[in-house]
Design a protein around this motif. Structure first.
Motif, PDB file in Angstrom:
ATOM      1  N   LYS A   1      95.674 -32.589  88.769  1.00 37.70           N
ATOM      2  CA  LYS A   1      95.598 -34.016  89.112  1.00 37.70           C
ATOM      3  C   LYS A   1      94.855 -34.848  88.078  1.00 37.70           C
ATOM      4  O   LYS A   1      94.809 -36.064  88.181  1.00 37.70           O
ATOM      5  CB  LYS A   1      94.882 -34.188  90.459  1.00 37.70           C
ATOM      6  N   ASN A   2      94.207 -34.185  87.108  1.00 36.37           N
ATOM      7  CA  ASN A   2      93.351 -34.922  86.184  1.00 36.37           C
ATOM      8  C   ASN A   2      93.771 -34.739  84.731  1.00 36.37           C
ATOM      9  O   ASN A   2      94.568 -33.857  84.410  1.00 36.37           O
ATOM     10  CB  ASN A   2      91.899 -34.462  86.365  1.00 36.37           C
ATOM     11  N   ALA A   3      93.184 -35.572  83.855  1.00 36.68           N
ATOM     12  CA  ALA A   3      93.491 -35.505  82.430  1.00 36.68           C
ATOM     13  C   ALA A   3      92.845 -34.269  81.805  1.00 36.68           C
ATOM     14  O   ALA A   3      92.097 -33.546  82.455  1.00 36.68           O
ATOM     15  CB  ALA A   3      92.996 -36.777  81.744  1.00 36.68           C
ATOM     16  N   VAL A   4      93.164 -34.057  80.512  1.00 33.75           N
ATOM     17  CA  VAL A   4      92.735 -32.824  79.855  1.00 33.75           C
ATOM     18  C   VAL A   4      91.215 -32.713  79.761  1.00 33.75           C
ATOM     19  O   VAL A   4      90.634 -31.697  80.147  1.00 33.75           O
ATOM     20  CB  VAL A   4      93.363 -32.729  78.448  1.00 33.75           C
ATOM     21  N   LEU A   5      90.558 -33.784  79.263  1.00 30.01           N
ATOM     22  CA  LEU A   5      89.121 -33.679  79.017  1.00 30.01           C
ATOM     23  C   LEU A   5      88.314 -33.423  80.291  1.00 30.01           C
ATOM     24  O   LEU A   5      87.505 -32.479  80.326  1.00 30.01           O
ATOM     25  CB  LEU A   5      88.623 -34.920  78.268  1.00 30.01           C
ATOM     26  N   PRO A   6      88.516 -34.212  81.350  1.00 25.42           N
ATOM     27  CA  PRO A   6      87.776 -33.910  82.586  1.00 25.42           C
ATOM     28  C   PRO A   6      88.075 -32.501  83.100  1.00 25.42           C
ATOM     29  O   PRO A   6      87.185 -31.835  83.632  1.00 25.42           O
ATOM     30  CB  PRO A   6      88.281 -34.964  83.580  1.00 25.42           C
ATOM     31  N   SER A   7      89.315 -32.020  82.908  1.00 29.05           N
ATOM     32  CA  SER A   7      89.662 -30.668  83.361  1.00 29.05           C
ATOM     33  C   SER A   7      88.862 -29.617  82.606  1.00 29.05           C
ATOM     34  O   SER A   7      88.416 -28.626  83.179  1.00 29.05           O
ATOM     35  CB  SER A   7      91.144 -30.391  83.169  1.00 29.05           C
ATOM     36  N   ILE A   8      88.692 -29.859  81.284  1.00 28.27           N
ATOM     37  CA  ILE A   8      87.911 -28.904  80.493  1.00 28.27           C
ATOM     38  C   ILE A   8      86.459 -28.909  80.973  1.00 28.27           C
ATOM     39  O   ILE A   8      85.838 -27.854  81.142  1.00 28.27           O
ATOM     40  CB  ILE A   8      87.990 -29.256  78.990  1.00 28.27           C
ATOM     41  N   ILE A   9      85.924 -30.119  81.231  1.00 28.01           N
ATOM     42  CA  ILE A   9      84.532 -30.212  81.692  1.00 28.01           C
ATOM     43  C   ILE A   9      84.380 -29.533  83.047  1.00 28.01           C
ATOM     44  O   ILE A   9      83.443 -28.761  83.271  1.00 28.01           O
ATOM     45  CB  ILE A   9      84.094 -31.687  81.757  1.00 28.01           C
ATOM     46  N   ASP A  10      85.349 -29.775  83.931  1.00 33.26           N
ATOM     47  CA  ASP A  10      85.325 -29.140  85.241  1.00 33.26           C
ATOM     48  C   ASP A  10      85.351 -27.617  85.096  1.00 33.26           C
ATOM     49  O   ASP A  10      84.569 -26.900  85.722  1.00 33.26           O
ATOM     50  CB  ASP A  10      86.540 -29.624  86.041  1.00 33.26           C
ATOM     51  N   GLY A  11      86.244 -27.125  84.206  1.00 33.47           N
ATOM     52  CA  GLY A  11      86.345 -25.680  83.994  1.00 33.47           C
ATOM     53  C   GLY A  11      85.050 -25.107  83.466  1.00 33.47           C
ATOM     54  O   GLY A  11      84.593 -24.051  83.910  1.00 33.47           O
ATOM     55  N   THR A  12      84.416 -25.814  82.502  1.00 29.45           N
ATOM     56  CA  THR A  12      83.168 -25.325  81.927  1.00 29.45           C
ATOM     57  C   THR A  12      82.077 -25.253  82.992  1.00 29.45           C
ATOM     58  O   THR A  12      81.379 -24.247  83.111  1.00 29.45           O
ATOM     59  CB  THR A  12      82.697 -26.263  80.790  1.00 29.45           C
ATOM     60  N   GLY A  13      81.935 -26.336  83.766  1.00 28.33           N
ATOM     61  CA  GLY A  13      80.891 -26.365  84.787  1.00 28.33           C
ATOM     62  C   GLY A  13      81.083 -25.284  85.825  1.00 28.33           C
ATOM     63  O   GLY A  13      80.156 -24.538  86.155  1.00 28.33           O
ATOM     64  N   MET A  14      82.302 -25.166  86.324  1.00 29.29           N
ATOM     65  CA  MET A  14      82.602 -24.151  87.336  1.00 29.29           C
ATOM     66  C   MET A  14      82.396 -22.749  86.775  1.00 29.29           C
ATOM     67  O   MET A  14      81.834 -21.876  87.427  1.00 29.29           O
ATOM     68  CB  MET A  14      84.056 -24.295  87.803  1.00 29.29           C
ATOM     69  N   GLY A  15      82.872 -22.545  85.532  1.00 24.60           N
ATOM     70  CA  GLY A  15      82.739 -21.227  84.913  1.00 24.60           C
ATOM     71  C   GLY A  15      81.289 -20.840  84.742  1.00 24.60           C
ATOM     72  O   GLY A  15      80.891 -19.717  85.042  1.00 24.60           O
ATOM     73  N   LEU A  16      80.471 -21.821  84.261  1.00 28.66           N
ATOM     74  CA  LEU A  16      79.054 -21.494  84.050  1.00 28.66           C
ATOM     75  C   LEU A  16      78.339 -21.309  85.384  1.00 28.66           C
ATOM     76  O   LEU A  16      77.434 -20.479  85.493  1.00 28.66           O
ATOM     77  CB  LEU A  16      78.387 -22.576  83.197  1.00 28.66           C
ATOM     78  N   GLY A  17      78.755 -22.063  86.404  1.00 25.36           N
ATOM     79  CA  GLY A  17      78.182 -21.860  87.732  1.00 25.36           C
ATOM     80  C   GLY A  17      78.474 -20.459  88.240  1.00 25.36           C
ATOM     81  O   GLY A  17      77.598 -19.772  88.796  1.00 25.36           O
ATOM     82  N   PHE A  18      79.712 -20.007  88.004  1.00 26.00           N
ATOM     83  CA  PHE A  18      80.115 -18.651  88.372  1.00 26.00           C
ATOM     84  C   PHE A  18      79.270 -17.629  87.616  1.00 26.00           C
ATOM     85  O   PHE A  18      78.729 -16.684  88.196  1.00 26.00           O
ATOM     86  CB  PHE A  18      81.602 -18.489  88.020  1.00 26.00           C
ATOM     87  N   THR A  19      79.121 -17.867  86.279  1.00 30.73           N
ATOM     88  CA  THR A  19      78.332 -16.956  85.461  1.00 30.73           C
ATOM     89  C   THR A  19      76.887 -16.885  85.957  1.00 30.73           C
ATOM     90  O   THR A  19      76.305 -15.805  86.038  1.00 30.73           O
ATOM     91  CB  THR A  19      78.341 -17.423  83.984  1.00 30.73           C
ATOM     92  N   LEU A  20      76.338 -18.074  86.307  1.00 30.13           N
ATOM     93  CA  LEU A  20      74.955 -18.118  86.782  1.00 30.13           C
ATOM     94  C   LEU A  20      74.792 -17.264  88.042  1.00 30.13           C
ATOM     95  O   LEU A  20      73.858 -16.464  88.151  1.00 30.13           O
ATOM     96  CB  LEU A  20      74.573 -19.572  87.079  1.00 30.13           C
ATOM     97  N   ALA A  21      75.738 -17.415  88.979  1.00 28.12           N
ATOM     98  CA  ALA A  21      75.653 -16.640  90.214  1.00 28.12           C
ATOM     99  C   ALA A  21      75.760 -15.151  89.925  1.00 28.12           C
ATOM    100  O   ALA A  21      75.013 -14.335  90.484  1.00 28.12           O
ATOM    101  CB  ALA A  21      76.760 -17.073  91.178  1.00 28.12           C
ATOM    102  N   LEU A  22      76.671 -14.772  89.012  1.00 31.76           N
ATOM    103  CA  LEU A  22      76.801 -13.362  88.651  1.00 31.76           C
ATOM    104  C   LEU A  22      75.528 -12.854  88.006  1.00 31.76           C
ATOM    105  O   LEU A  22      75.089 -11.730  88.257  1.00 31.76           O
ATOM    106  CB  LEU A  22      77.962 -13.167  87.666  1.00 31.76           C
ATOM    107  N   LEU A  23      74.910 -13.708  87.164  1.00 29.14           N
ATOM    108  CA  LEU A  23      73.685 -13.311  86.472  1.00 29.14           C
ATOM    109  C   LEU A  23      72.578 -13.047  87.488  1.00 29.14           C
ATOM    110  O   LEU A  23      71.890 -12.025  87.430  1.00 29.14           O
ATOM    111  CB  LEU A  23      73.274 -14.408  85.489  1.00 29.14           C
TER     112      LEU A  23
END
Lengths: 191, 197
Positions: B120-142
């Protein structure tokens, strides 16, 4: 004998949910009610057996001769998604009663990692076709066993008094941990 | 929503594991030590960013009816790339994570973000969303990895500081379930406090 060992190992010793950690999402998601757990179990056993057989044949006769086994992940997930769709269409036509019972669970099965996981484990362990099919059925049964046990426990948990923050997922996970501890009693029964 | 909030939401408020409870399978399976937790987290983050970007780019070309299979193929392609890269450059980590690398394909976080955000969103916000979610996932795994390693084998990032074994149960299956259960309860409690204020 070898086949019996595979079954015991998959259902009790290396239970796919409780020791291999595959299929946790449906395990937590559809275990609120015993009846939905039963429907999901049936769907998983059916699709798992079918998809393991098909992916095994594709791997053996297409990917390996063409020397492209690195495409496994992509091909397997596509095959599984297509199979689930086909099963859904056939069931709707042939057995509306069964479709009524399993229908809603079928789309969920595509993203159930047990299906892809078992297909990949079969390749990793270099199984023969007969062993692969037994392995798939046994793992489906193991998943169902864990799911039904857990659904039974959760139905009772509804009635108990649980601290506010632990309600919902946390207490389910802790219960699953205790269940998993019980299954550790089987460790060492089969190598 | 501004981009800062878009990036930060993945860490606590909409943390994929601890609040949305997506992607529990790898969370439980690979967090026996802090290092493998981070490895898995970063591999997933990479796939998440790439697939979010790719899907945001091609979203107008995909017919609505076949969008899910299309998303899955895009994701599977990036997972294969990660799988081969890890096999080449970090063989030890690749062996530890094993079957869970190809299983990133069916990690519901990735398909979930593709469907609910990138489509539903443009490329740049999607990349930011992916980065934030990915790092949040990494943090929880850590966090899971550190706690389980600390209790289970009495070490921190591989540095052992007790003699003998720790509480072995925390490295094995039951510890994973119990540890994640209490972690989610903790975050639940924190979020409830924040909301109440």
């Amino acid at each position: 004998m070898e086949y019996i060992l595979i079954i015991i190992s998959a259902v009790f010793v290396n239970n796919i949910v409780l020791t291999r950690f595959l299929g946790i999402c449906p395990f937590l998601g559809v275990s609120n009610k015993f009846s939905s757990a039963l429907g999901m179990s049936g769907g998983v056993i059916f699709v798992m057996t079918l998809s393991t057989t098909v992916t095994f044949l594709i791997n053996q006769y297409v990917l390996v001769p063409l020397k492209v086994p690195f495409l496994q992940t992509i091909i397997y997930i596509l095959v599984i998604a297509a199979l689930v769709q086909i099963v859904e269409i056939i069931l709707k036509k042939v057995s509306p009663a069964l479709y009524q019972a399993l229908g809603v669970y079928l789309p969920l099965i595509t993203t159930n990692c047990t299906i892809l996981g078992v297909a990949l484990l079969v390749v990793q362990n270099n199984m023969t076709l007969a062993k692969a099919i037994v392995f798939a059925v046994a793992n489906g049964a193991g998943f169902s066993f864990a799911l039904l046990l857990f659904a039974g426990v959760r139905e009772r948990m509804e009635l108990s008094d649980i601290p506010e923050a632990l309600k919902g997922v946390p207490i389910s996970l802790i219960t699953a941990g205790l269940l998993s501890m019980a299954f550790m009693g089987f460790a060492g029964v089969v190598k | 929503m501004n981009q800062r909030a878009n990036f930060l939401k993945g860490f606590l408020r909409e943390n994929p594991i601890l609040v949305l409870v997506l992607g529990t399978c790898p969370t439980l399976a690979v967090t026996t030590s802090a290092v493998s937790g981070i490895g898995m987290g970063l591999a997933t983050t990479f796939v998440l960013i790439c697939s979010n970007a790719a899907i945001a780019m091609i979203k107008d070309l995909i017919p609505d009816k076949v969008r899910i299979p299309c998303y899955i193929v895009v994701i599977a392609a990036f997972v294969t790339i990660v799988d081969l890269l890890m096999a080449a450059y970090t063989p030890a980590l690749h062996a530890t994570l094993g079957i869970f690398i190809p299983l990133i394909v069916v990690n519901c976080i990735i398909l979930g973000r593709a469907e609910s955000y990138a489509a539903k969103n443009a490329v740049l916000p999607s990349i930011i969303d992916g980065t934030g979610m990915g790092l949040g996932f990494t943090l929880a795994l850590l966090v899971m990895g550190v706690v389980r390693e600390l209790l289970g084998s009495g070490s921190f990032f591989g540095h052992k500081f007790i003699t003998g074994d720790g509480m072995l149960m925390f490295v094995l299956a039951p510890g994973a379930f119990i540890c994640l259960g209490f972690l989610i309860a903790l975050v639940n409690g924190i979020n409830r406090k924040l909301a109440g204020r």
